[in-house]
Design a protein around this motif. Structure first.
Motif, PDB file in Angstrom:
ATOM      1  N   HIS A   1      54.875  94.592 -19.513  1.00 15.09           N
ATOM      2  CA  HIS A   1      53.464  94.332 -19.276  1.00 15.09           C
ATOM      3  C   HIS A   1      52.761  95.670 -19.062  1.00 15.09           C
ATOM      4  O   HIS A   1      53.414  96.717 -18.989  1.00 15.09           O
ATOM      5  CB  HIS A   1      53.249  93.365 -18.106  1.00 15.09           C
TER       6      HIS A   1
ATOM      7  N   HIS B   1      51.008  97.041 -16.551  1.00 11.71           N
ATOM      8  CA  HIS B   1      50.693  97.597 -15.230  1.00 11.71           C
ATOM      9  C   HIS B   1      51.075  99.077 -15.166  1.00 11.71           C
ATOM     10  O   HIS B   1      51.995  99.524 -15.858  1.00 11.71           O
ATOM     11  CB  HIS B   1      51.437  96.811 -14.135  1.00 11.71           C
TER      12      HIS B   1
ATOM     13  N   ASP C   1      52.757 100.922 -13.145  1.00 17.84           N
ATOM     14  CA  ASP C   1      54.119 101.343 -12.790  1.00 17.84           C
ATOM     15  C   ASP C   1      55.127 101.011 -13.895  1.00 17.84           C
ATOM     16  O   ASP C   1      56.336 101.144 -13.708  1.00 17.84           O
ATOM     17  CB  ASP C   1      54.567 100.718 -11.453  1.00 17.84           C
ATOM     18  N   HIS C   2      54.632 100.610 -15.067  1.00 22.53           N
ATOM     19  CA  HIS C   2      55.521 100.285 -16.193  1.00 22.53           C
ATOM     20  C   HIS C   2      55.162 101.038 -17.469  1.00 22.53           C
ATOM     21  O   HIS C   2      55.860 100.905 -18.468  1.00 22.53           O
ATOM     22  CB  HIS C   2      55.511  98.767 -16.458  1.00 22.53           C
TER      23      HIS C   2
ATOM     24  N   ASP D   1      58.399  91.909 -14.069  1.00 16.20           N
ATOM     25  CA  ASP D   1      57.845  91.625 -12.744  1.00 16.20           C
ATOM     26  C   ASP D   1      57.787  90.130 -12.428  1.00 16.20           C
ATOM     27  O   ASP D   1      57.024  89.703 -11.566  1.00 16.20           O
ATOM     28  CB  ASP D   1      56.456  92.262 -12.593  1.00 16.20           C
TER      29      ASP D   1
END
Ligand SMILES: [Zn+2]
Ligand SMILES: [Zn+2]
Length: 286
Positions: free
Chosen positions: A120, A122, A124-125, A219
């Motif tokens: 996804h 976000h 932190d990815h 997540d």
């Protein structure tokens, strides 16, 4: 592979999965969010006891790990997620990502990566997707894969989130981004499935080879607690109802199939099994 990193490598039949930690941070306010969303208190000490390294402090606050994975199948290497990047990443206590060092320790060079699969969009990815200094994708041989609905979700916001402008939109401009939807094979033995709720286009990967299986859950599962209690809401999920439905279905499927789990935000390396002890489902780290 040296002894210290041996547990970062596991095999699913003929497929190799390598955990590539991007670092960890202590989140002072957590895991309160799960409790706030539900009056029934969580028995955090029981989870802290079974998952050393995943909690810290007297209230068993969340020590969030952030692990990417390399999946090597049929001679192709797929990197799953791209961590927080060079940082400092403010939402993880100023964490500076360590993915390049983890890759080097595993003997993986940037040009070895043929595909980058983003569960996804976000921050932190997606942090290591694009090299801003060189103005080029960080993995020069890779196609990048993201769900169409996550592109629409983040590109359509006003203003567009900074991390998306810096680390996802440039991939599209460079012509290396493929937008997916539906369930499909992305590499030999590796199938992307839609697991929406955390974000609209969230995806997980099922890895299958010779009767063995593993799910890279993204997540959908952010603490070992959610393996035991998938019906609990998770504060940051964008669509809470859909996310809970997705989480319950995925955990039940993992258990029914006897698959293992690779979880980005669990204590590294994040590999584990779903086990039953006296009727209760637990995450058992490998
Ligand atoms: Zn997320
Ligand atoms: Zn995350």
């Amino acid at each position: 592979m040296s002894g210290a990193s041996a547990s970062r490598v596991t095999h699913v039949g003929e497929i190799t999965v390598v955990a590539l930690p991007d670092g960890a941070a202590d989140l002072p306010g957590w895991p309160m969010a799960a409790e706030l969303a539900n009056n029934d208190p969580v028995d955090w000490p029981s989870y802290a006891e079974r998952n050393p390294g995943g909690f810290h402090g007297p209230e068993h606050q969340w020590r969030i790990h952030n692990t990417c994975f390399a999946v090597i199948s049929g001679g192709e290497t797929t990197l799953v997620d791209c961590g927080v990047g060079a940082g400092p990443y403010p939402w993880y206590a100023g964490l500076r990502g360590e993915l390049p060092a983890s890759m080097a320790a595993a003997g993986l060079a940037p040009e070895d990566i043929g595909r980058v699969f983003l569960t996804h969009a976000h921050p932190d990815h997606v942090g290591w997707t694009f090299d801003e200094e060189r103005g080029a994708p960080r993995f020069p041989s890779a196609r990048y894969v993201l769900h169409r609905r996550d592109w629409a979700e983040f590109a359509g916001r006003s203003p567009v989130p900074k991390h998306f402008t810096r680390f996802v939109a440039p991939l599209e401009r460079a012509g290396v981004l493929d937008l997916l939807d539906g369930e499909r094979d992305v590499a030999p033995g590796v199938t992307a499935i839609e697991t929406p709720g955390h974000t609209p286009g969230h995806m997980s990967l099922i890895i299958r080879s010779r009767g063995d299986g593993m799910v890279i859950s993204g997540d959908v599962l952010n603490s070992p607690m959610y393996v035991s209690e998938p019906g609990r809401p998770f504060g940051p999920d964008l669509d809470q109802e859909t996310a809970v439905r997705t989480r319950v279905a995925l955990v039940e499927r993992i258990e029914a199939e006897g698959w293992r789990v690779a979880a980005a935000h669990f204590p590294e390396p994040g590999f584990g099994a779903v086990v039953r002890v006296e009727g209760k489902r637990w995450f058992a780290a490998l």
